[in-house]
Design an enzyme around this catalytic site. Structure first.
Site, PDB file in Angstrom:
ATOM      1  N   ARG A  36       0.844  -1.193   0.000  1.00  0.00           N
ATOM      2  CA  ARG A  36       0.000   0.000   0.000  1.00  0.00           C
ATOM      3  C   ARG A  36       0.882   1.248   0.000  1.00  0.00           C
ATOM      4  O   ARG A  36       1.579   1.532   0.966  1.00  0.00           O
ATOM      5  CB  ARG A  36      -0.887   0.023   1.247  1.00  0.00           C
ATOM      6  CG  ARG A  36      -1.804  -1.183   1.382  1.00  0.00           C
ATOM      7  CD  ARG A  36      -2.474  -1.175   2.744  1.00  0.00           C
ATOM      8  NE  ARG A  36      -3.333  -2.342   2.946  1.00  0.00           N
ATOM      9  CZ  ARG A  36      -3.927  -2.637   4.090  1.00  0.00           C
ATOM     10  NH1 ARG A  36      -3.753  -1.844   5.142  1.00  0.00           N
ATOM     11  NH2 ARG A  36      -4.678  -3.715   4.192  1.00  0.00           N
ATOM     12  N   ASP A  95       1.500   5.362  -0.023  1.00  0.00           N
ATOM     13  CA  ASP A  95       0.853   6.512   0.612  1.00  0.00           C
ATOM     14  C   ASP A  95       0.397   7.523  -0.431  1.00  0.00           C
ATOM     15  O   ASP A  95       0.800   7.467  -1.601  1.00  0.00           O
ATOM     16  CB  ASP A  95       1.829   7.213   1.563  1.00  0.00           C
ATOM     17  CG  ASP A  95       2.278   6.334   2.706  1.00  0.00           C
ATOM     18  OD1 ASP A  95       1.493   5.466   3.134  1.00  0.00           O
ATOM     19  OD2 ASP A  95       3.420   6.512   3.174  1.00  0.00           O
ATOM     20  N   TYR A 120      12.209   0.151  -3.746  1.00  0.00           N
ATOM     21  CA  TYR A 120      11.792   1.549  -3.824  1.00  0.00           C
ATOM     22  C   TYR A 120      12.962   2.417  -4.279  1.00  0.00           C
ATOM     23  O   TYR A 120      14.123   2.129  -3.974  1.00  0.00           O
ATOM     24  CB  TYR A 120      11.323   2.056  -2.460  1.00  0.00           C
ATOM     25  CG  TYR A 120       9.921   1.649  -2.077  1.00  0.00           C
ATOM     26  CD1 TYR A 120       8.826   2.448  -2.399  1.00  0.00           C
ATOM     27  CD2 TYR A 120       9.691   0.468  -1.383  1.00  0.00           C
ATOM     28  CE1 TYR A 120       7.540   2.085  -2.029  1.00  0.00           C
ATOM     29  CE2 TYR A 120       8.407   0.090  -1.009  1.00  0.00           C
ATOM     30  CZ  TYR A 120       7.335   0.905  -1.340  1.00  0.00           C
ATOM     31  OH  TYR A 120       6.072   0.534  -0.976  1.00  0.00           O
ATOM     32  N   ARG A 141      10.441   6.856   3.866  1.00  0.00           N
ATOM     33  CA  ARG A 141      10.424   8.303   4.091  1.00  0.00           C
ATOM     34  C   ARG A 141      11.052   8.665   5.435  1.00  0.00           C
ATOM     35  O   ARG A 141      11.701   9.711   5.565  1.00  0.00           O
ATOM     36  CB  ARG A 141       8.994   8.824   4.002  1.00  0.00           C
ATOM     37  CG  ARG A 141       8.405   8.744   2.594  1.00  0.00           C
ATOM     38  CD  ARG A 141       6.926   9.050   2.582  1.00  0.00           C
ATOM     39  NE  ARG A 141       6.647  10.355   3.147  1.00  0.00           N
ATOM     40  CZ  ARG A 141       5.436  10.750   3.530  1.00  0.00           C
ATOM     41  NH1 ARG A 141       4.392   9.913   3.416  1.00  0.00           N
ATOM     42  NH2 ARG A 141       5.253  11.952   4.035  1.00  0.00           N
TER      43      ARG A 141
END
Length: 263
Positions: A52, A54, A112, A199
């Site tokens: 999922r 953001d 990522y 992050r």
């Protein structure tokens, strides 16, 4: 009629959506995918994703799956579904997979990329597509600090309060950091990621890169297992889910991919 399971690779620009997960009264990637695939299939269905993302986070290769008993040519799940999707989402490929495939539960790694603009002036053409910092950064210190993140750790210091993962223990498999002009890329590969983990790691790495702490401080931060002692969560703008790895038996092309150069 017998149900068939299909896997799809999807790219999307996260700026127009309130994250992946379907929510009432707001646009989400999952909501748009279920609407478009449901129109092509002729019935309501549920679309499952490898992870999922953001609000504001992008993907160059998110992997999803769904079940249907409807017979359609494989092109229908690509070009046909794309005709029903908004411009910020596109299916790249589709493939029938065995019933034991699950985009989330059989994944072995997620990948990522964080794309950061280091420049005195905020971005305009790349606004929303890159993170931005005006400070000068010491990439040698950042690279040294990143090495403490490799391996299996309790990543509670980088875990959002609302994270629903059963365990904060994850294995960071690889980190690669490089620079092309004013753009710096950070590639992260792990067995799985916690909510806001990348992050939050970016916030800590940039804190070190600005000279506020030594690279060894990252080791201390990991050991604290406490989010409250870590720097703030960095902006979502430059974060891309670039790939998801699966066992070879499924035959999926899921290696990390950057589209259009660095992005």
């Amino acid at each position: 009629m017998e149900l068939k399971r299909y896997a799809l690779a999807v790219e999307y620009d996260g700026r127009a959506f309130n994250g992946w997960q379907i929510q009432p009264d707001v646009a989400t990637v999952q909501g748009e995918m279920e609407r478009a695939i449901g129109r092509m299939a002729g019935h309501a269905l549920r679309v499952h994703a490898a992870g999922r993302t953001d609000a504001g986070v992008h993907a160059t290769r998110q992997i999803v799956h769904f079940d249907t008993a409807v017979n359609r040519p494989i092109t229908a799940w690509v070009r046909g579904v794309n005709s029903f999707l908004p411009s910020g989402i596109a299916v790249l490929w589709a493939q029938q997979v065995p019933d034991d495939f699950h985009s989330r539960f059989v994944a072995t790694a997620r990948h990522y990329r964080y794309l950061l603009l280091q420049h005195p002036v905020r971005p305009s053409l790349l606004a929303g597509q890159v993170g931005w910092i005006h400070n000068a950064l010491d990439l040698e210190k950042i690279s040294a600090a990143s090495q403490f993140l490799l391996g299996e750790h309790d990543f509670s210091s980088f875990r959002a309060a609302e994270c629903q993962a059963l365990s904060p223990v994850k294995q960071m498999l690889k980190i690669d950091i490089g620079q092309q002009g004013d753009l710096i890329y950070f590639d992260f590969s792990a067995t799985a990621f916690l909510h806001h983990m990348v992050r939050n790691i970016m916030g800590a790495l940039l804190h070190i890169g600005k000279g506020n702490e030594s690279p060894e401080w990252m080791q201390w931060l990991i050991a604290q297992q406490n989010r409250s002692v870590a720097p703030p969560t960095f902006m979502p703008d430059g974060l891309y889910l670039t790939g998801v790895s699966y066992p070879e038996k499924y035959g999926l092309a899921t290696e990390p991919i950057q589209r259009f150069g660095l992005i």
